[in-house]
Write an enzyme that holds these catalytic residues in place. Structure first.
Site, PDB file in Angstrom:
ATOM      1  N   SER A 188     -12.409   5.901 -63.673  1.00  0.00           N
ATOM      2  CA  SER A 188     -11.091   6.417 -64.047  1.00  0.00           C
ATOM      3  C   SER A 188     -11.087   7.279 -65.307  1.00  0.00           C
ATOM      4  O   SER A 188     -10.030   7.800 -65.672  1.00  0.00           O
ATOM      5  CB  SER A 188     -10.101   5.258 -64.202  1.00  0.00           C
ATOM      6  N   SER A 235      -3.569   3.671 -65.267  1.00  0.00           N
ATOM      7  CA  SER A 235      -4.642   4.227 -64.428  1.00  0.00           C
ATOM      8  C   SER A 235      -4.226   4.286 -62.962  1.00  0.00           C
ATOM      9  O   SER A 235      -4.997   3.914 -62.064  1.00  0.00           O
ATOM     10  CB  SER A 235      -5.926   3.385 -64.590  1.00  0.00           C
ATOM     11  N   LYS A 266      -9.179   6.332 -72.604  1.00  0.00           N
ATOM     12  CA  LYS A 266      -9.033   6.014 -71.178  1.00  0.00           C
ATOM     13  C   LYS A 266     -10.186   5.127 -70.730  1.00  0.00           C
ATOM     14  O   LYS A 266     -11.350   5.456 -70.934  1.00  0.00           O
ATOM     15  CB  LYS A 266      -9.031   7.305 -70.348  1.00  0.00           C
ATOM     16  N   LYS A 319      -9.602  10.642 -64.777  1.00  0.00           N
ATOM     17  CA  LYS A 319      -8.171  10.960 -64.897  1.00  0.00           C
ATOM     18  C   LYS A 319      -7.853  11.801 -66.128  1.00  0.00           C
ATOM     19  O   LYS A 319      -6.772  12.389 -66.214  1.00  0.00           O
ATOM     20  CB  LYS A 319      -7.359   9.662 -64.880  1.00  0.00           C
TER      21      LYS A 319
END
Length: 240
Positions: free
Chosen positions: A17, A77, A190, A20
């Protein structure tokens, strides 16, 4: 723009993720109005449910602003948010991924390739710790993207499906306050996880004594909190 510490910075990783962050960049740069809305569909939600992907929790039929989708992609997420952004902005997930890979080339990244906007595993979906750091650094230069990456909690706009809005919480800040090292304050970032890529974290911090800012990326950790402790301990040890 100086690497001050590294270990296997050019090793190929599955970014999970952390992907992202690039989704955030491409979506923001190609959307003229963050108040535009997208109606969530089963074509988006059902495959994510089958894949066991994390979601923000938007409902089928719900009209969601692009701004809320951006927060939904980064904080919890949400794969529903990333795929909605992809369809709205790229016309399809495939079209948006082509935009992501075009951005890769524009940024001069030579060891990164994307196959989807959410980070779900694909053998041809890869990057390196160094290039993920470059992607995060790029995102931090965009004030709105920086704000999203540095947010702990955010409530989406009221809709008939969620009259009080959805409370979205950062997966990173739900695991750390940011000041645990005593040497630096982690301001944003993140997390990521897939079975193949394991646990990873791209974060951004300011060192208390100097005010200098750093980007840190660690990947392929076996346990959920390993990247969090790695982040804390690196700042604690490196800035003795």
């Amino acid at each position: 723009n100086t690497v001050v510490a590294r270990k296997n910075p050019d090793a190929t990783i599955y970014p999970a993720s952390m992907t992202k962050i690039m989704t955030l960049i491409v979506a923001y740069e190609n959307c003229k109005n963050l108040d535009e809305t997208f109606t969530m569909t089963t074509d988006i939600t059902d495959p994510l449910f089958i894949a066991g992907a994390s979601t923000a929790g938007f409902s089928v039929g719900e009209e969601v602003t692009i701004r809320d989708l951006l927060y939904g992609a980064i904080l919890p997420s949400g794969g529903d948010a990333t795929d909605a952004l992809a369809v709205h902005i790229g016309g399809s997930i495939e079209g948006f991924v082509a935009m992501m890979n075009k951005k890769v080339l524009q940024m001069g990244l030579s060891n990164t390739h994307f196959k989807n906007p959410s980070g779900l595993h694909d053998n041809d979906h890869y990057s390196t710790p160094h290039e993920i750091a470059m992607i995060l650094q790029y995102a931090l230069q965009i004030e709105e993207c920086k704000d999203i990456l540095c947010t702990y909690q955010y409530t989406t706009e009221s809709t008939p499906y969620h009259p009080n809005g959805l409370l979205l919480t950062s997966t990173m800040f739900s695991r750390m306050a940011g000041d645990e090292s005593g040497k630096a304050t982690v301001l944003g970032g993140k997390t990521g996880y897939t079975n193949e890529g394991l646990h990873c974290l791209a974060s951004y911090a300011r060192v208390n004594s100097t005010g200098k800012e750093y980007v840190l990326v660690t990947a392929h950790a076996p346990a959920t909190y390993d990247p969090i402790f790695d982040c804390i301990n690196i700042y604690k040890e490196y800035f003795k």
